[in-house]
Each structure stands twice: as structure tokens, then as C-alpha cells.
Write a protein that holds these residues in place. Sequence first.
Motif, mmCIF file in Angstrom:
data_model
loop_
_atom_site.group_PDB
_atom_site.id
_atom_site.type_symbol
_atom_site.label_atom_id
_atom_site.label_comp_id
_atom_site.label_asym_id
_atom_site.label_seq_id
_atom_site.Cartn_x
_atom_site.Cartn_y
_atom_site.Cartn_z
ATOM 1 N N THR A 194 -40.284 66.982 -21.894
ATOM 2 C CA THR A 194 -38.987 67.703 -22.050
ATOM 3 C C THR A 194 -39.545 69.053 -22.695
ATOM 4 O OG1 THR A 194 -38.277 67.032 -23.928
ATOM 5 C CG2 THR A 194 -37.479 65.788 -22.222
ATOM 6 N N VAL A 195 -38.448 70.076 -22.141
ATOM 7 C CA VAL A 195 -38.919 71.374 -22.805
ATOM 8 C C VAL A 195 -38.849 71.384 -24.344
ATOM 9 C CG1 VAL A 195 -38.033 73.660 -22.996
ATOM 10 C CG2 VAL A 195 -37.929 72.586 -20.848
ATOM 11 N N ARG A 243 -30.600 78.343 -19.366
ATOM 12 C CA ARG A 243 -30.327 77.679 -20.605
ATOM 13 C C ARG A 243 -31.517 77.298 -21.426
ATOM 14 N NH1 ARG A 243 -26.363 73.049 -22.617
ATOM 15 N NH2 ARG A 243 -27.608 72.711 -24.336
ATOM 16 N N GLU A 244 -32.687 76.890 -20.476
ATOM 17 C CA GLU A 244 -34.081 76.584 -21.174
ATOM 18 C C GLU A 244 -34.699 78.050 -21.508
ATOM 19 O OE1 GLU A 244 -35.375 72.799 -18.488
ATOM 20 O OE2 GLU A 244 -35.689 74.812 -17.466
ATOM 21 N N CYS A 245 -34.529 79.031 -20.893
ATOM 22 C CA CYS A 245 -35.059 80.283 -21.284
ATOM 23 C C CYS A 245 -34.286 80.467 -22.573
ATOM 24 C CB CYS A 245 -34.898 81.508 -20.284
ATOM 25 S SG CYS A 245 -35.978 81.190 -18.874
ATOM 26 N N ALA A 250 -46.488 80.991 -23.874
ATOM 27 C CA ALA A 250 -47.119 79.952 -23.528
ATOM 28 C C ALA A 250 -46.437 78.538 -23.052
ATOM 29 C CB ALA A 250 -48.115 79.716 -24.650
ATOM 30 N N ILE A 251 -45.185 78.333 -23.602
ATOM 31 C CA ILE A 251 -44.073 77.320 -23.471
ATOM 32 C C ILE A 251 -43.817 77.546 -21.997
ATOM 33 C CG2 ILE A 251 -41.997 76.489 -24.118
ATOM 34 C CD1 ILE A 251 -42.565 77.229 -27.005
ATOM 35 N N ARG A 252 -43.215 78.647 -21.733
ATOM 36 C CA ARG A 252 -42.894 78.836 -20.290
ATOM 37 C C ARG A 252 -43.997 78.808 -19.293
ATOM 38 N NH1 ARG A 252 -40.066 83.119 -23.032
ATOM 39 N NH2 ARG A 252 -37.947 83.021 -22.766
ATOM 40 N N VAL A 253 -45.085 78.923 -19.723
ATOM 41 C CA VAL A 253 -46.170 78.739 -18.632
ATOM 42 C C VAL A 253 -46.454 77.113 -18.531
ATOM 43 C CG1 VAL A 253 -48.796 79.071 -18.265
ATOM 44 C CG2 VAL A 253 -47.204 80.955 -18.888
#
Length: 128
Positions: free
Chosen positions: A105-106, A10-12, A27-30
Motif C-alpha cells: 500500500t502507499v 488523496r494519495e498525492c 521516490a515514493i511516487r515513482v
Amino acid sequence: MNPRDLLTVRECQEIDQLFLPAADRFAIRVAVYAQRYLQAQTTATPLEALSETQIYELVAADPQLQAEEARQGGFMAWYGQILISALKQLRQIAENEGVPIAELTVPQISRWFEQRCQERLRSSPPSP
């Protein structure tokens, strides 16, 4: 690699739906992964207070990363640098949001990257 340190499906999907260049979405994922990895590796020191030396020590103590280093020399130094770079961004985000890094949070992290992207677009000259 511990699955809880990774992004959920879901986050992806939420990150993929952002109208951002691929580099910013990456960059957000990292940043999220770095936050989760560092949080899992240290309990005695707040993430805000981690030094570069402490990050390299955490990386050096991780058996999974030691195995990767054995396969690819220089991996641990590279990985430590990725974590340090992401932590610098996380510090800025946490300061902007007024919360500790561990509580980000994401959506908060994503919003910060969106704002940086918008600033870049506003400051770049229009193309002919």
C-alpha cells in the motif's frame, strides 16, 4: 497513460504531508507508479520474479511508450531503468512488510522511505 496507474489526489496529498525531502517524496511516487504500471502490464509473472530483461520487454511492447520513444530517442531505455530501480526498492519493502509487491500500500511504501530517511539522518554527521 492509464489514469488508474497514477496516484489519486488523496494519495498525492498524503505523500506531500510527509516530513521528507522532496527527493524522497518523489521516490515514493515513482515506486507506487512502478508498482501499478508493472502490475497492469504483467499478469503471468509475479512482480517479485520479474527480470530486467522482462521489464525491458514490457516497456518495448507498450504502444504509448513506443510513441514517446519516437519523439525522444532513448526514452524506453531510461524508463526501463526507472522501473528496474523502483522494483529493487519495492522488493525490499515487500520483504520488510512480509507481503507480495502487488499488495503493498502507499502507507507501507511511504513508511519504508521514512525509515530510510531517518537512517540517513542518524548516520550523517551533525552540521557545525
